[in-house]
Scaffold this motif. Sequence first.
Motif, PDB file in Angstrom:
ATOM      1  N   MET A  28       0.828  -1.202   0.000  1.00 45.37           N
ATOM      2  CA  MET A  28       0.000   0.000   0.000  1.00 45.37           C
ATOM      3  C   MET A  28       0.867   1.258   0.000  1.00 45.37           C
ATOM      4  N   LEU A  29       1.965   1.211   0.748  1.00 47.02           N
ATOM      5  CA  LEU A  29       2.887   2.348   0.776  1.00 47.02           C
ATOM      6  C   LEU A  29       3.508   2.580  -0.594  1.00 47.02           C
ATOM      7  N   ALA A  30       3.638   1.493  -1.369  1.00 45.07           N
ATOM      8  CA  ALA A  30       4.189   1.608  -2.723  1.00 45.07           C
ATOM      9  C   ALA A  30       3.188   2.202  -3.703  1.00 45.07           C
ATOM     10  N   GLY A  31       1.949   2.433  -3.233  1.00 43.62           N
ATOM     11  CA  GLY A  31       0.968   3.111  -4.079  1.00 43.62           C
ATOM     12  C   GLY A  31      -0.195   2.266  -4.537  1.00 43.62           C
ATOM     13  N   LEU A  32      -0.256   0.986  -4.135  1.00 44.50           N
ATOM     14  CA  LEU A  32      -1.366   0.143  -4.562  1.00 44.50           C
ATOM     15  C   LEU A  32      -2.598   0.412  -3.712  1.00 44.50           C
ATOM     16  N   PRO A  33      -3.792   0.418  -4.297  1.00 46.23           N
ATOM     17  CA  PRO A  33      -5.023   0.548  -3.505  1.00 46.23           C
ATOM     18  C   PRO A  33      -5.202  -0.684  -2.623  1.00 46.23           C
ATOM     19  N   ALA A  37      -3.496  -4.320  -3.156  1.00 51.45           N
ATOM     20  CA  ALA A  37      -2.372  -4.637  -2.275  1.00 51.45           C
ATOM     21  C   ALA A  37      -2.615  -5.960  -1.560  1.00 51.45           C
ATOM     22  N   GLU A  91     -13.259  -0.222  -2.466  1.00 50.99           N
ATOM     23  CA  GLU A  91     -11.968   0.124  -1.874  1.00 50.99           C
ATOM     24  C   GLU A  91     -12.130   0.782  -0.501  1.00 50.99           C
ATOM     25  N   SER A 194      -0.800  -6.496  -9.123  1.00 49.16           N
ATOM     26  CA  SER A 194       0.202  -5.608  -9.716  1.00 49.16           C
ATOM     27  C   SER A 194       1.517  -6.388  -9.756  1.00 49.16           C
ATOM     28  N   GLU A 197       5.362  -5.032  -8.561  1.00 50.61           N
ATOM     29  CA  GLU A 197       5.621  -5.024  -7.119  1.00 50.61           C
ATOM     30  C   GLU A 197       5.530  -6.429  -6.525  1.00 50.61           C
TER      31      GLU A 197
END
Length: 244
Positions: A28-33, A37, A91, A194, A197
């Motif tokens: 999630m910190l990497a940008g995935l919803p 994630a 989400e 994703s 990642e």
Amino acid sequence: MLLGAGMLAGAMNAVAGGGTFVALPVLMLAGLPPTMANASSTVALFPGTVASGWAYRRDIQPLAGVSSAILLGLSVTGGLVGALFLLFTPEKAFGTLIPWLLLLATVTLAAGPRANTLLRNVGLRFGGRSIYFAQFLLGIYGGYFGGAVGLMMLAVWGLATTADLRQLTPLRTVMVAAANGAAVLCFAATGLVSWAETSIVMIGGILGGYVGARLSRRLPANVLRGVILFITVVTTAVFFARAY
């Protein structure tokens, strides 16, 4: 960051579980919803579970009075249902639900092998049909989120047998892999993963699983459990703070 998270998550799963507590927040910190994630975390940590199941294949012992084939089918079906539930969860709703799922997993990790004793003390006893129903529900949880689902299985099975739960670890590992496997296929087919990642976390998870297995033989069990519980409690607290 993703590689390191995968290594730590793989090591935690090799020792006592809880890898989701590391892989999910970092993805999630990497940008995935949140839902992506969660699905990516399940896929990334799946090879380690399969490897463990393969290593245990000669040590699998059936649960007394229960068909292992039926348990396997219920785990797969439940995992698929749980994955489908995740696909249709908005989400925002899932983001609100995550802290509570993490809290449930934290409590399970904290209870550890004593969980089935606690359940017996409040008068719970399970027979064949009850075990089958519970296994289906655990399969759903495993496909939907999965944190500490293996320990939950051991706790439930402990209500139906007096066998040493350590002897049931190989069976537990296979059932967790079955539920996760159904979810992985669903997530991959629907594009919820994703892969960039996920692949990095997956590589780290494989490396961490190997290292964690070696550490579990050298470091005191209480120290390892203490570190894992610290990580799970902090992660859960952070998610509650973000959500509420």
